[in-house]
Design an enzyme around this catalytic site. Structure first.
Site, mmCIF file in Angstrom:
data_model
loop_
_atom_site.group_PDB
_atom_site.id
_atom_site.type_symbol
_atom_site.label_atom_id
_atom_site.label_comp_id
_atom_site.label_asym_id
_atom_site.label_seq_id
_atom_site.Cartn_x
_atom_site.Cartn_y
_atom_site.Cartn_z
ATOM 1 C CG ASP A 68 -0.305 -0.376 2.345
ATOM 2 O OD1 ASP A 68 1.011 0.105 2.818
ATOM 3 O OD2 ASP A 68 -0.830 -1.037 3.371
ATOM 4 C CG ASP A 70 0.912 4.200 4.438
ATOM 5 O OD1 ASP A 70 -0.081 3.808 4.137
ATOM 6 O OD2 ASP A 70 1.679 3.557 5.157
ATOM 7 C CG ASP A 157 7.840 2.017 13.191
ATOM 8 O OD1 ASP A 157 8.393 2.595 12.267
ATOM 9 O OD2 ASP A 157 7.021 0.964 13.122
#
Ligand code: ATP
Ligand code: MG
Length: 450
Positions: A68, A70, A157
């Site tokens: 996907d 982002d 992260d």
């Protein structure tokens, strides 16, 4: 372990923007979805910044195909929804915008900023008008303080997940040595590992997931803080752990993820009873490993997989042991299975949500393991028509694959599937039932009165 820049470097040294021009990286616009390109282009022409970020940039740089796309922007969620009719704001803990193009959903996030993490006020530590919120232990309950691109990079992260691609200038922006870690094949948390795990303990599971998915090493300090922070995973709501479970085990690299979770002893925060069983019992471990391996194989072959099957395998060692104990105490086998299933699921949902649409098929798969022992009679032949037969049969094969001796039951059910209905009936009438049934002493009913 692969050498990597120490992550606990001071913040100033951590952020050093490195801009990689188009001829020094391999990202090409033709590998980016039209939807993502459209979103970025419209945001830019409306005066906002917009970058491809996260897994898509990481996977494109590794030569893979992102699952996907982002996008990160300085436009607020409301400004994004104003620009796209086909969009809506989702999430509360972390507000994002989903822009839909047919079946594709582009996730647009507004740059995250810093918040007062030094506040010792526990639940009182709200800043920015209720936009960011931390629990007394430092867990981020809400993270909706907006910031700059640079701040956004350090709020992410892992260093390899914090690379940004500008589809207007074709440049890649790297603030946190992400490219270096990508080259070194290293998973490295951004900032102080203990602080980042405390803010969001799920990041420890994400470290496991990406180390497995990318086949990367885990940077030393990123790894070293895990045993100290692992207990914080006990604070994560069961529903979020279920979402994470799906990403860990249903993305095509479950076997390797399991190895990492076992190495760092994190499986016990998802499935405590399973974790205990498989530590003591090599066959139970082999069954769970086989389930993961088969799931990965099915995904690689483009076959469908269901969380129910993998959950059934994960909890089977617990169910099987409990069922055996109950049978020993004199309970009929099927009643014991029912009770054992109930108690295993009941215990598990204290830690991880298991929606009913999965727990029901799990029970059926388990109960079927007893029904498949029956090799005689019309009912045995009819089992094949049952909607849960296929999963239950696959589960039986899995048990055999893990070394269980079922007396050739798998082979028997394999053969019977190739027969016609008549041949099946003949086979079940000539087969001998291998179940060890408890002998029943029948009490004769008195003859009805004439
Ligand atoms: P995948 O290929 O599995 O989608 P991904 O890196 O895109 O990998 P997502 O879960 O889709 O992972 O998250 C998108 C990005 O959001 C991540 O790359 C990371 O930068 C950021 N992110 C996600 N979860 C967290 C978190 N718990 N803490 C900080 N940043 C996060
Ligand atoms: Mg993603």
């Amino acid at each position: 372990m692969v050498d990597c820049a120490p992550v606990s470097r001071p913040q100033q040294a951590l952020i050093r923007l490195n801009i990689i021009p188009r001829d020094e990286h391999c990202i090409s616009r033709k590998n980016i979805s039209d939807g993502a390109l459209k979103v970025m282009s419209r945001l830019r022409s409306s005066g906002y910044q917009a970058y491809l970020v996260g897994g898509a940039v990481r996977d494109l740089l590794l030569g893979g195909h992102p699952k996907d796309f982002d996008i990160a922007t300085d436009a607020t969620p409301e400004a994004v929804t104003d620009l796209f009719r086909n969009s809506r704001i989702i999430g509360r803990r972390f507000r994002i915008v989903h822009v839909r193009f047919g079946r594709e959903i582009i996730e647009v996030t507004t740059f995250r900023g810093h918040h007062d993490s030094g506040d010792s006020g526990g639940d009182q530590s709200e800043t920015g008008g209720n936009h960011s919120r931390q629990s007394a232990s430092g867990l981020l309950l809400r993270d909706n303080v907006y910031g700059t691109l640079e701040e956004d990079a350090v709020r992410r992260d892992l260093t390899v997940n914090a690379l940004y691609y500008d589809s207007g200038t074709f440049e890649v922006y790297d603030h946190v040595h992400g490219l270096q870690d990508l080259k070194n094949r290293t998973v490295c948390i951004i900032g102080d590992p203990e602080q980042r795990y405390t803010e969001d303990p799920v990041r420890m599971l994400r470290v496991m997931r990406f180390a497995a998915k990318l086949d990367f090493s885990i940077e030393q300090q990123t790894a070293a803080a895990i045993p100290r922070c692992a207990h914080l995973l006990g604070e994560i709501p069961a529903a979020r752990l279920f979402d994470e479970f799906l990403k860990l085990f249903l993305a095509g690299y479950a076997a390797s993820t399991l190895e990492h979770l076992l190495e760092y002893d994190l499986l016990r925060y998802l499935f405590p009873e399973t974790s205990r069983c498989i530590r003591d019992d090599a066959r139970a471990l082999a069954l769970v490993q086989a389930a993961m391996g088969n799931t990965d194989q099915r995904i690689a072959q483009g076959k469908p997989v269901t969380p129910a099957f993998i959950l059934a395998a994960l909890l089977w060692p617990v169910v099987e042991a409990q069922q055996a104990r109950l049978v020993e105490r004199g309970e009929p086998a099927m009643v014991a299975m029912h009770t054992a299933a109930q108690s295993a699921i009941g215990d598990a949902v204290n830690h991880i949500s298991i929606p009913r649409r999965f727990s029901q098929p799990m029970r059926e798969i388990w109960e079927f393991q007893l029904r498949l022992q029956r090799r005689t009679g019309r009912k045995a032949a009819e089992l094949i028509e049952h909607r849960r037969f296929r999963a239950a049969y696959d589960f039986l094969l899995l048990r055999e694959q893990a070394g269980e001796d079922t007396g050739g039951l798998g082979q028997w059910w394999t053969e019977i599937q190739d027969l016609t209905a008549d041949q099946r009936l003949e086979k079940v009438s000539t087969s001998h039932d291998n179940r060890k049934r408890p002998r029943r002493t029948r009490t004769r009913r008195p003859n009805p009165a004439p």
